[in-house]
Each structure stands twice: as structure tokens, then as C-alpha cells.
Enzyme design. Sequence first.
Site, PDB file in Angstrom:
ATOM      1  N   LYS A 103       0.547  -1.561  -0.169  1.00 46.00           N
ATOM      2  CA  LYS A 103      -0.184  -0.432   0.500  1.00 46.00           C
ATOM      3  C   LYS A 103       1.124   1.518   0.088  1.00 46.00           C
ATOM      4  O   LYS A 103       0.300   1.910  -0.640  1.00 46.00           O
ATOM      5  CB  LYS A 103      -0.857   0.273   1.281  1.00 46.00           C
ATOM      6  CG  LYS A 103      -1.868  -0.999   1.623  1.00 46.00           C
ATOM      7  CD  LYS A 103      -3.148  -0.632   1.789  1.00 46.00           C
ATOM      8  CE  LYS A 103      -4.281  -1.799   1.774  1.00 46.00           C
ATOM      9  NZ  LYS A 103      -4.104  -2.787   2.260  1.00 46.00           N
ATOM     10  N   GLU A 125     -10.273   7.155   4.384  1.00 46.81           N
ATOM     11  CA  GLU A 125     -10.907   6.152   4.946  1.00 46.81           C
ATOM     12  C   GLU A 125     -10.322   4.718   5.804  1.00 46.81           C
ATOM     13  O   GLU A 125     -10.137   4.714   4.532  1.00 46.81           O
ATOM     14  CB  GLU A 125     -12.788   5.741   4.849  1.00 46.81           C
ATOM     15  CG  GLU A 125     -12.075   5.103   2.971  1.00 46.81           C
ATOM     16  CD  GLU A 125     -11.883   5.551   1.942  1.00 46.81           C
ATOM     17  OE1 GLU A 125     -12.744   6.527   1.910  1.00 46.81           O
ATOM     18  OE2 GLU A 125     -11.641   5.076   2.100  1.00 46.81           O
ATOM     19  N   SER A 390       2.133  -9.711  -1.418  1.00 43.55           N
ATOM     20  CA  SER A 390       1.966  -8.348  -1.284  1.00 43.55           C
ATOM     21  C   SER A 390       1.671  -7.347   0.193  1.00 43.55           C
ATOM     22  O   SER A 390       1.963  -6.746   0.820  1.00 43.55           O
ATOM     23  CB  SER A 390      -0.125  -7.805  -1.693  1.00 43.55           C
ATOM     24  OG  SER A 390      -1.083  -8.906  -0.065  1.00 43.55           O
TER      25      SER A 390
HETATM   26  C1  PLP Z   1      -5.139  -4.009   1.741  1.00 40.32           C
HETATM   27  C2  PLP Z   1      -4.231  -5.530   1.535  1.00 40.32           C
HETATM   28  C3  PLP Z   1      -4.776  -5.492   0.101  1.00 40.32           C
HETATM   29  C4  PLP Z   1      -5.780  -6.047  -1.084  1.00 40.32           C
HETATM   30  O1  PLP Z   1      -6.249  -4.806  -1.614  1.00 40.32           O
HETATM   31  P1  PLP Z   1      -5.210  -4.380  -3.638  1.00 40.32           P
HETATM   32  O2  PLP Z   1      -6.381  -3.228  -3.942  1.00 40.32           O
HETATM   33  O3  PLP Z   1      -6.467  -5.119  -3.909  1.00 40.32           O
HETATM   34  O4  PLP Z   1      -4.101  -4.957  -3.508  1.00 40.32           O
HETATM   35  C5  PLP Z   1      -3.961  -6.826  -0.387  1.00 40.32           C
HETATM   36  N1  PLP Z   1      -2.836  -7.475   0.681  1.00 40.32           N
HETATM   37  C6  PLP Z   1      -2.665  -6.561   1.621  1.00 40.32           C
HETATM   38  C7  PLP Z   1      -1.757  -7.210   2.278  1.00 40.32           C
HETATM   39  C8  PLP Z   1      -2.856  -5.328   1.614  1.00 40.32           C
HETATM   40  O5  PLP Z   1      -3.235  -4.769   3.381  1.00 40.32           O
END
Ligand code: PLP
Length: 408
Positions: A103, A125, A390
Site C-alpha cells: 500500500k 477512510e 502483497s
Molecule cells: C489492502 C491489502 C490488500 C487488498 O488491496 P488491493 O487493492 O486489492 O491490493 C491485499 N494485501 C494486503 C497485504 C493489503 O494490505
Amino acid sequence: MAMMKQDIDFSVYRKNYPNKDGFFGKYGGSFIPPQLVDEFKNIYTAYETICQSSKFISELRRIRKEFQGRPTPTYHCERLSNSISNTQIYLKREDLNHTGAHKLNHCMGEGLLAKYLGKKKLIAETGAGQHGVALATAAAFFGLKCDIYMGEVDIAKQAPNVARMKLLGAKVVPVSHGLMTLKEAVDAAFEAYMNEYDEAIYCIGSVVGPHPFPLMVRDFQSVVGIEAREQFLEMTGNFPDAVVACVGGGSNAAGILTPFLADPVKLYGVEPMGRGTKKGDHAASLTYGTEGVMHGFNSIMLQNEKGEPDPVYSIASGLDYPSVGPEHAFLRELGRVEYGSATDEEAVDAFFTLSRLEGVIPALESAHAVAYAMKLAVEMGSGSILVNCSGRGDKDLDYVLEHYGDRL
Ligand SMILES: *Cc1c(COP(=O)(O)O)cnc(C)c1O
């Protein structure tokens, strides 16, 4: 649908999509109150200008290297792969990005854009608090004020993230009407923004919302796929056969998938199937949704007859969004990206397996992508899969131990 695929030249795709009004085919656009139209145009114009400014590009590059710790590595999971089949699984380690997830990639971009526009404050938010923490981090870095709107129910549930945001200097504004969760927080943040857009910018947390946010967030996140593509080629001499990412709003997926669009690579997005296929038990928007407008953009969403968002659920709070970025709806329609799913149980299994076999504790969101890759590895039998990890799973430990502690 198969016909349309041939019409698209993916080597020039990024230049053509979205179009200047923010449409990816029929998806996207900008459905906002009239008084904000000029402001969103300003944001778009400023973005178009700065993406070509060498000063902005080199500043963003410096931030990524010196502050975020980029490039993050790509890692070959030999023990995980060998435990499944001959298919080799690789992880793009966004869990090693500063603050522990992807993010921050778009939050730093949005912060730098805010600086360029002369804004004094970032507004957003947050649900589980992940976007709030990433944005508060960017605000601290740039010396900007930061107001994060959060439902009171979520504030009570997410004490550590609330503390982090405050420690980073953000103001956490409690929202105490309706169900007091994300939906109300979105409305409250947007309302506040309408009154302060001279001074503030609304920072959207994924490839969703009105134009130009799906475009900007995709571009800021593309660093993930650009790095991974180069790293994978260097490590193996080839492209991966498949690339996999989880999809909430779709930002980490857009980031890793879109740089591979023109390559001979199969692309997969993974939606959360939660507890099952019944309404309210999952958040598989593309799998079960229909076309509609929500939060300022047209896409595929889970909705009732009145066009209101359906209740959604996933064990991974970052994935429980009732719609999806418009570019994903488009890429699915084109047949270029395939969207599958993983259940809570599959994600939890992957969470334990990756931790045990590789020493990487993934976020429960990312564990959906790992789970899907594990299924795909069986199906493929050979070849290679690149998975976007992610984020890291430390934030999920308490929950997992409480509910699945017997598996330790
Ligand atoms: C917020 C989040 C997501 C989901 O958000 P996307 O916009 O779909 O990427 C996925 N993985 C993690 C670790 C997150 O914090």
C-alpha cells in the site's frame, strides 16, 4: 469476448487505457458531485504533468530506494514448490516494503502529488486500518496533516493500527452512525473532503474510485511488476508461465499484472470466497457481481435490487470490498486476466504452509494468492508461477492464533 481480445494491442495498452475520461471499455469513469468535477480535473492534469517531469520521477525513485527499501526481492520458494509438484513458485516480496505491504507504493505517490498541488492535508477512510497507517506514514514523511475516518466498530477492533496512525501524527476521526464500519467511513471522509478540497486531497486506497485514481494507483503500483519482471528474467532467463495476485480493490494485482500484459504469460486474480458462495459469506465481486456504479465509478459489484452494495465477508479484512477496480472488470471481459478464488480455509492453510516451509508469514490477503498458486501448481505440474506476496502476516497473528491455534 474472445473476439475483443484480438482487437487490443497490449504493447500500447497503457497509453490507451483508460481513455481521457477514465474509461476502461465501459468500466470506470467519474461519477461525482458537480462541485468536485473541476478539482478532479485539476488532479488529473497535475498527474499528467508530473509523470513526465524528471524532478518528480527522480524524487519518487529516491523515496522508493531510501525510504521504502525498494526494490523488494523476488524469491524462489524451493521447499514449497518441491512439496507440491515440479512447478516452481516465486514470491514478489512486498511484505518487505516499508510498513509491511504494497500500500505504501501508492500512498507515497499520492503524498508527492499532494505536495506538488500545494495541498496541506491528506484525507482518507480506513477499514482495518492498513490504508490509514500507510497514508499516515506518507503524511509524516511529507510533513502533511492527515485525517483518517474510521467507523467506531473498526476503531474498537483495530487498536494497534489506531495507535500507529496516532503515533505517526494522523488524526483518527471516529464515525458513529449506521453500522459504524467502512461504508459509513467512506461517506464521512468524502463529505469532509467536499468542504476542504482547496487545502486537502482525498487519497483513495486502491485502484477504485473516480478517475484518475484507478489510473494513478495502478501506475504507482506498477513498480511491483516492473521490478518483478526484470528480477524474474534475470534469475531464470525466462518469463514466468503464470502470475498470481489477490484482489480486494485490485491495487496489488494491477501493480504486478499490468507490466506483463504484453508478454506470453497467464495472469490470474484471486478473489476471496470466504465461508462459501452464499450472499454475505464472500467478497467475490467479479465472480458473482453485476454491473453498477458505486463510490464514483462503474464496475462489477455485489449489489441488491436497489443498487446498494451487498454485505461482504472475508477472513482477510483487506479483501472484503463489494466491488473491484474497473480495469479488472475490463481485463476479465477481454479475457486477458482470469479471476479465480480461494476460501478462508485455503488461505489459512497457505498461511501455515508458507510460514513453515519458507519462513515467510504472509498477510491473510496474500495467503489467498499463495493458496491459488498452490492449486495451480498441482494443475500445471511443471513450469513457473510468480505470486505477489502483497504483505506480511504479523498483523493477522492474534486472529489466527485465536481461531486456529491448535494447528501450531
Ligand atoms: C489492502 C491489502 C490488500 C487488498 O488491496 P488491493 O487493492 O486489492 O491490493 C491485499 N494485501 C494486503 C497485504 C493489503 O494490505
